[in-house]
Design a protein around this motif. Structure first.
Motif, PDB file in Angstrom:
ATOM      1  N   LEU A 507       0.828  -1.204   0.000  1.00 49.98           N
ATOM      2  CA  LEU A 507       0.000   0.000   0.000  1.00 49.98           C
ATOM      3  C   LEU A 507       0.869   1.263   0.000  1.00 49.98           C
ATOM      4  CD1 LEU A 507      -2.696  -1.124   2.590  1.00 49.98           C
ATOM      5  CD2 LEU A 507      -3.021  -0.814   0.122  1.00 49.98           C
ATOM      6  N   ALA A 508       1.912   1.262   0.815  1.00 53.85           N
ATOM      7  CA  ALA A 508       2.776   2.443   0.908  1.00 53.85           C
ATOM      8  C   ALA A 508       3.507   2.705  -0.403  1.00 53.85           C
ATOM      9  CB  ALA A 508       3.779   2.256   2.043  1.00 53.85           C
ATOM     10  N   LEU A 509       3.992   1.640  -1.048  1.00 56.24           N
ATOM     11  CA  LEU A 509       4.801   1.789  -2.256  1.00 56.24           C
ATOM     12  C   LEU A 509       3.983   2.164  -3.486  1.00 56.24           C
ATOM     13  CD1 LEU A 509       7.172  -1.290  -1.803  1.00 56.24           C
ATOM     14  CD2 LEU A 509       7.762   1.118  -1.479  1.00 56.24           C
ATOM     15  N   SER A 510       2.673   2.081  -3.369  1.00 56.02           N
ATOM     16  CA  SER A 510       1.827   2.446  -4.519  1.00 56.02           C
ATOM     17  C   SER A 510       1.720   3.959  -4.688  1.00 56.02           C
ATOM     18  CB  SER A 510       0.428   1.857  -4.357  1.00 56.02           C
ATOM     19  OG  SER A 510      -0.241   2.464  -3.253  1.00 56.02           O
ATOM     20  N   ASN A 511       2.313   4.724  -3.777  1.00 57.27           N
ATOM     21  CA  ASN A 511       2.180   6.177  -3.784  1.00 57.27           C
ATOM     22  C   ASN A 511       3.345   6.869  -4.482  1.00 57.27           C
ATOM     23  OD1 ASN A 511      -0.307   6.712  -2.087  1.00 57.27           O
ATOM     24  ND2 ASN A 511       0.818   5.269  -0.809  1.00 57.27           N
ATOM     25  N   PRO A 512       3.141   8.133  -4.908  1.00 58.35           N
ATOM     26  CA  PRO A 512       4.184   8.840  -5.651  1.00 58.35           C
ATOM     27  C   PRO A 512       5.381   9.202  -4.788  1.00 58.35           C
ATOM     28  CG  PRO A 512       2.318  10.297  -5.236  1.00 58.35           C
ATOM     29  CD  PRO A 512       1.891   8.919  -4.818  1.00 58.35           C
ATOM     30  N   PHE A 513       6.511   9.364  -5.439  1.00 57.49           N
ATOM     31  CA  PHE A 513       7.773   9.661  -4.771  1.00 57.49           C
ATOM     32  C   PHE A 513       7.725  10.982  -4.013  1.00 57.49           C
ATOM     33  CE2 PHE A 513      12.005  11.670  -4.927  1.00 57.49           C
ATOM     34  CZ  PHE A 513      12.713  10.742  -4.168  1.00 57.49           C
ATOM     35  N   SER A 514       6.918  11.929  -4.450  1.00 56.31           N
ATOM     36  CA  SER A 514       6.844  13.227  -3.779  1.00 56.31           C
ATOM     37  C   SER A 514       6.484  13.075  -2.305  1.00 56.31           C
ATOM     38  CB  SER A 514       5.830  14.139  -4.472  1.00 56.31           C
ATOM     39  OG  SER A 514       4.561  13.508  -4.543  1.00 56.31           O
ATOM     40  N   GLN A 515       5.740  12.018  -1.960  1.00 60.61           N
ATOM     41  CA  GLN A 515       5.377  11.817  -0.562  1.00 60.61           C
ATOM     42  C   GLN A 515       6.605  11.501   0.295  1.00 60.61           C
ATOM     43  OE1 GLN A 515       1.908   9.774   0.646  1.00 60.61           O
ATOM     44  NE2 GLN A 515       0.676  10.404  -1.107  1.00 60.61           N
ATOM     45  N   ILE A 516       7.613  10.884  -0.312  1.00 64.68           N
ATOM     46  CA  ILE A 516       8.866  10.629   0.409  1.00 64.68           C
ATOM     47  C   ILE A 516       9.542  11.955   0.756  1.00 64.68           C
ATOM     48  CG2 ILE A 516      11.257   9.863   0.029  1.00 64.68           C
ATOM     49  CD1 ILE A 516       9.539   7.624   0.959  1.00 64.68           C
ATOM     50  N   LYS A 517       9.479  12.921  -0.156  1.00 61.72           N
ATOM     51  CA  LYS A 517      10.069  14.243   0.120  1.00 61.72           C
ATOM     52  C   LYS A 517       9.405  14.874   1.332  1.00 61.72           C
ATOM     53  CE  LYS A 517      11.720  15.675  -4.441  1.00 61.72           C
ATOM     54  NZ  LYS A 517      11.719  16.766  -5.445  1.00 61.72           N
ATOM     55  N   TYR A 518       8.074  14.826   1.378  1.00 66.46           N
ATOM     56  CA  TYR A 518       7.349  15.441   2.488  1.00 66.46           C
ATOM     57  C   TYR A 518       7.622  14.686   3.794  1.00 66.46           C
ATOM     58  CZ  TYR A 518       4.800  17.442  -1.457  1.00 66.46           C
ATOM     59  OH  TYR A 518       4.482  18.088  -2.623  1.00 66.46           O
ATOM     60  N   TYR A 519       7.673  13.368   3.711  1.00 65.65           N
ATOM     61  CA  TYR A 519       7.986  12.542   4.887  1.00 65.65           C
ATOM     62  C   TYR A 519       9.381  12.881   5.405  1.00 65.65           C
ATOM     63  CZ  TYR A 519       9.726   8.283   7.226  1.00 65.65           C
ATOM     64  OH  TYR A 519      10.318   7.390   8.096  1.00 65.65           O
ATOM     65  N   HIS A 520      10.332  13.028   4.516  1.00 66.12           N
ATOM     66  CA  HIS A 520      11.707  13.346   4.916  1.00 66.12           C
ATOM     67  C   HIS A 520      11.774  14.734   5.545  1.00 66.12           C
ATOM     68  CE1 HIS A 520      15.912  14.724   4.226  1.00 66.12           C
ATOM     69  NE2 HIS A 520      16.158  13.518   4.690  1.00 66.12           N
ATOM     70  N   ASP A 521      11.044  15.698   4.983  1.00 72.57           N
ATOM     71  CA  ASP A 521      11.004  17.046   5.565  1.00 72.57           C
ATOM     72  C   ASP A 521      10.485  16.986   7.004  1.00 72.57           C
ATOM     73  OD1 ASP A 521      11.964  18.219   3.301  1.00 72.57           O
ATOM     74  OD2 ASP A 521      10.019  18.894   2.564  1.00 72.57           O
ATOM     75  N   TYR A 522       9.489  16.150   7.196  1.00 69.70           N
ATOM     76  CA  TYR A 522       8.892  16.037   8.526  1.00 69.70           C
ATOM     77  C   TYR A 522       9.883  15.449   9.525  1.00 69.70           C
ATOM     78  CZ  TYR A 522       5.624  14.641  12.186  1.00 69.70           C
ATOM     79  OH  TYR A 522       4.990  14.476  13.384  1.00 69.70           O
ATOM     80  N   LEU A 523      10.546  14.352   9.144  1.00 62.11           N
ATOM     81  CA  LEU A 523      11.526  13.746  10.038  1.00 62.11           C
ATOM     82  C   LEU A 523      12.688  14.692  10.324  1.00 62.11           C
ATOM     83  CD1 LEU A 523      12.047   9.996   9.055  1.00 62.11           C
ATOM     84  CD2 LEU A 523      10.576  10.973  10.804  1.00 62.11           C
ATOM     85  N   SER A 524      13.004  15.535   9.335  1.00 61.71           N
ATOM     86  CA  SER A 524      14.127  16.464   9.484  1.00 61.71           C
ATOM     87  C   SER A 524      13.732  17.728  10.221  1.00 61.71           C
ATOM     88  CB  SER A 524      14.682  16.836   8.098  1.00 61.71           C
ATOM     89  OG  SER A 524      15.005  15.694   7.362  1.00 61.71           O
ATOM     90  N   GLU A 525      12.459  17.791  10.686  1.00 62.39           N
ATOM     91  CA  GLU A 525      11.931  18.965  11.380  1.00 62.39           C
ATOM     92  C   GLU A 525      12.011  20.210  10.505  1.00 62.39           C
ATOM     93  OE1 GLU A 525      13.686  19.391  15.230  1.00 62.39           O
ATOM     94  OE2 GLU A 525      13.159  17.361  15.845  1.00 62.39           O
ATOM     95  N   SER A 526      11.823  19.986   9.174  1.00 65.31           N
ATOM     96  CA  SER A 526      11.853  21.116   8.249  1.00 65.31           C
ATOM     97  C   SER A 526      10.452  21.681   8.037  1.00 65.31           C
ATOM     98  CB  SER A 526      12.429  20.663   6.894  1.00 65.31           C
ATOM     99  OG  SER A 526      13.720  20.145   7.072  1.00 65.31           O
ATOM    100  N   SER A 527       9.582  21.508   9.006  1.00 65.54           N
ATOM    101  CA  SER A 527       8.227  22.032   8.894  1.00 65.54           C
ATOM    102  C   SER A 527       7.881  22.797  10.158  1.00 65.54           C
ATOM    103  CB  SER A 527       7.225  20.888   8.692  1.00 65.54           C
ATOM    104  OG  SER A 527       7.004  20.212   9.909  1.00 65.54           O
ATOM    105  N   LYS A 528       6.794  23.540  10.078  1.00 67.10           N
ATOM    106  CA  LYS A 528       6.368  24.324  11.251  1.00 67.10           C
ATOM    107  C   LYS A 528       5.655  23.448  12.280  1.00 67.10           C
ATOM    108  CE  LYS A 528       1.832  25.718   9.433  1.00 67.10           C
ATOM    109  NZ  LYS A 528       0.940  26.840   9.125  1.00 67.10           N
ATOM    110  N   PHE A 529       5.350  22.198  11.880  1.00 66.73           N
ATOM    111  CA  PHE A 529       4.616  21.311  12.781  1.00 66.73           C
ATOM    112  C   PHE A 529       5.564  20.430  13.567  1.00 66.73           C
ATOM    113  CE2 PHE A 529       1.676  21.807   9.092  1.00 66.73           C
ATOM    114  CZ  PHE A 529       0.726  22.572   9.742  1.00 66.73           C
ATOM    115  N   GLY A 530       5.188  20.170  14.809  1.00 69.38           N
ATOM    116  CA  GLY A 530       5.898  19.188  15.616  1.00 69.38           C
ATOM    117  C   GLY A 530       4.866  18.289  16.253  1.00 69.38           C
ATOM    118  N   THR A 531       5.234  17.045  16.514  1.00 69.52           N
ATOM    119  CA  THR A 531       4.295  16.155  17.194  1.00 69.52           C
ATOM    120  C   THR A 531       4.659  16.076  18.665  1.00 69.52           C
ATOM    121  OG1 THR A 531       5.658  14.225  16.816  1.00 69.52           O
ATOM    122  CG2 THR A 531       3.993  14.705  15.164  1.00 69.52           C
ATOM    123  N   HIS A 532       3.712  15.566  19.439  1.00 70.23           N
ATOM    124  CA  HIS A 532       3.974  15.356  20.865  1.00 70.23           C
ATOM    125  C   HIS A 532       5.216  14.481  21.029  1.00 70.23           C
ATOM    126  CE1 HIS A 532      -0.022  16.679  20.502  1.00 70.23           C
ATOM    127  NE2 HIS A 532      -0.535  16.171  21.599  1.00 70.23           N
TER     128      HIS A 532
END
Length: 634
Positions: A507-532
């Protein structure tokens, strides 16, 4: 709640208690309870600086060290810096430490892998025997798993040594994965007297930060070590069970400790203003009754609960709330129109970030699986790292025509350019040619601004052989055209615990590569959002906490249930009756972690269908006063 403020030195005796435990003549083990903002890192550094003065020369002469195990690389770097890189301290993450103590036991590792892989193959073959249809998706993928694990066993004898990278790139035949490193280390500590002797000889003191989130099997192994080496060794645990985030941490860590274990506790919160401390004390009141007090110079501070009707424009609503907070606090940095606007937005959990940032479809199926979720969150999941650590940097470099960076990445990861492969080749230039052709084929997937799917990228790399494929994705990448005809078939129910992981990856691999970019930005704390989860240990002047079960899919956590606006499920009631952890307990812990990040002012934004019920319960719980609650209907 009235908080008693005595003086700012109330916890000074804690440092003394810890230091006494480190006495090399009469070592004792300890568990330090340290709530949010209590300054445990400062205590740790103070104690170790004092230890260095008294015992540093002796440790250097005897080649001994204190092991300090942290949860993240950032925390390890911070502590190393504060200890001035002194050689008697070995500061590392739990994965790095585990690898450090096992890496030279090559034959023992080989034997453990043989036994573990053989056991896994037997289990898979047993399920294959019981399968009703050997040509369905379940059986085909299971057969690939058996084949891959069998090949790995055959290769084991070839390795002079095993390799491991704690940051995620473990895709060669002789590489260990993260789970294996932890399991092997725990097994060796539990079962091998030699390992116990070597550990205590080299590390007479082992200190574990964020111990409540350290892998349960390794914490249990350290307790076994402490029991066997009592009087010769100090095990020091720093933690707060209320801040346990990950499901593979040890539950109720501070309870049922050995009787001779010292149990100091820090009472002061150095981070937050008074009102915020009162709130977090109330949140945990019915859990363990632990209360903190503020520093004497702290101001009252601000807490507000904004209860919002679901269906509102969230962006506009949250801007409006920011502006209200600016008026309430007289702080212009809360004003969303201000050039000085500076708040940290914390969201319920990762689902909300995935939805808001655009990687939900990749993230969700992996996050649902316990065996994948922790690696997905902490950046150690090999299948995801194949894309974030290898493919993404190549594409980023290609976009700016940085051929030198592309060449560096290919040289580092490609099996064509590994020294042993080049020397095996009759013509070395042939491998270089193959790598260029494979790279050209890979980059062609992005031509004309295309956004290829992850499965297409995986298949391309597998067919060209450009990079090794992680073991978790081999069974997917190696499917034949005949195999792929069965992809839409459901998995067999009896294989839920094993093959559901492959289904999640499908299911995960059926998605476009651009989602990996957004996922990586999130892990790298390159967004204004943070999780608990992601901000544990951090602090911010102004915090906005967003509570929205609908947006987060209510998976694992539920603020509607915590605030009583949604009834408990049958599973919740069953878990309560059986004394098991419930989603409400997990949610309460995350709520505590989020609220305790705030230093000066805190806005909690709760989206709900039952505004009045949330308001009534927020008052009944004693978490907020009537004046602190704002209702937003439109």
């Amino acid at each position: 709640m009235n908080i008693e403020i005595i003086d700012n030195n109330i916890d000074n005796n804690v440092d003394e208690q810890i230091y006494e435990c480190l006495n090399l003549e009469t070592p004792k083990s300890f568990f330090l309870f340290a709530g949010a903002g209590s300054g445990k890192t400062k205590s740790l550094v103070n104690v170790l600086e004092r230890f260095k003065i008294e015992y540093g020369k002796r440790f250097r002469l005897e080649r001994k060290k204190i092991a300090i195990i942290t949860y993240t690389n950032a925390a390890a770097n911070e502590i190393t810096h504060r200890l001035k890189h002194n050689s008697i301290f070995q500061v590392s993450t739990i994965h790095s430490f585990a690898w450090e103590i096992i890496k030279n036991f090559t034959n023992d590792i080989r034997n453990w892998l043989k036994e573990n892989l053989s056991s896994e193959i037997i289990e898979l073959e047993d399920q294959q025997t019981r399968s009703k249809n050997l040509q369905n998706k379940t059986s085909i993928d299971r057969a690939r798993k058996i084949e891959s694990k069998t090949k790995r066993i055959k290769h084991l004898e070839e390795f002079e040594k095993f390799t491991y990278n704690p940051n995620g790139d473990n895709i060669l035949w002789n590489s260990l994965n993260h789970t294996e490193v932890i399991s092997i280390a725990a097994h060796f500590i539990n079962e091998k007297k030699l390992m116990q002797d070597l550990l205590v000889c080299k590390f007479p003191i082992i200190l574990i930060d964020e111990s409540q989130d350290t892998k349960k099997e390794l914490v249990d192994a350290f307790f076994k070590l402490q029991e066997n080496k009592n009087g010769l060794f100090t095990l020091g645990l720093f933690g707060d069970t209320m801040q346990r985030i990950y499901t593979d941490g040890k539950e109720s860590l501070g309870q049922h400790l050995p009787n001779d274990m010292v149990k100091p506790a820090k009472r002061m919160n150095h981070r937050s203003n008074k009102r915020i401390i009162t709130l977090i004390n109330n949140i945990r009141k019915n859990v363990d009754g632990q209360e903190q007090i503020p520093r004497t110079e702290k101001r009252d501070g601000f807490v507000r609960l904004f209860i919002c009707k679901r269906g509102l424009d969230k962006s506009e609503t949250e801007k409006h709330i920011s502006n209200q907070m600016s008026e309430i606090t007289k702080d212009i940095k809360w004003n969303s129109e201000s050039d000085d606007f500076e708040i940290k937005t914390l969201i319920l959990e990762h689902h909300m970030a995935a939805r808001r940032m655009g990687f939900l479809e990749f993230f969700e199926p992996l996050y649902k699986e316990d065996k994948l979720s922790t690696g997905l969150l902490d950046g150690s999941l090999a299948g995801a790292n194949f894309f974030t650590n290898i493919i993404l940097p190549i594409i980023n470099a290609d976009e700016i025509n940085d051929n030198f960076e592309i060449a560096r990445i290919v040289k580092k990861y490609s099996r064509f350019l590994k020294k042993d492969e080049i020397f095996k080749s009759v013509e070395q230039l042939d491998n270089i040619r193959k790598s260029k052709e494979a790279l050209t084929s890979l980059l062609a997937l992005w031509k004309e601004d295309k956004d290829p799917t992850l499965i297409n990228i995986l298949n391309n790399v597998y067919l060209s052989g450009l990079f090794p494929i992680p073991e978790s994705l081999i069974s997917i990448a190696s499917r034949t055209d005949e195999d792929k005809k069965h992809l839409l078939e459901p998995y067999e129910e009896e294989d839920e615990n094993l093959d559901v992981l492959i289904n999640a990856w499908d299911l995960a691999l059926s998605n476009p590569f651009s989602q990996i970019k957004y996922y990586h930005d999130y892990l790298s704390e390159s967004s204004k959002f943070g999780t608990h989860q992601g901000v544990k240990g951090l602090e911010y002047q102004r915090v906005m906490v967003i509570l929205d079960d609908e947006e987060s899919r209510g998976f694992l956590f539920s603020y509607d249930k915590l605030f009583g606006s949604k009834d408990l499920s049958a599973t919740d009631i069953k878990n309560i009756d059986e004394g098991k952890e419930t989603g409400i307990e997990r949610t309460r812990r995350l709520f505590y972690v989020a609220c305790s990040r705030a230093m000066e002012s805190l806005a909690i934004v709760a989206y709900t269908d039952n505004l009045e019920i949330v308001r009534e319960n927020a008052l009944k719980f004693g978490w907020f006063t009537n004046e602190e609650i704002k209702m937003i209907y439109e």
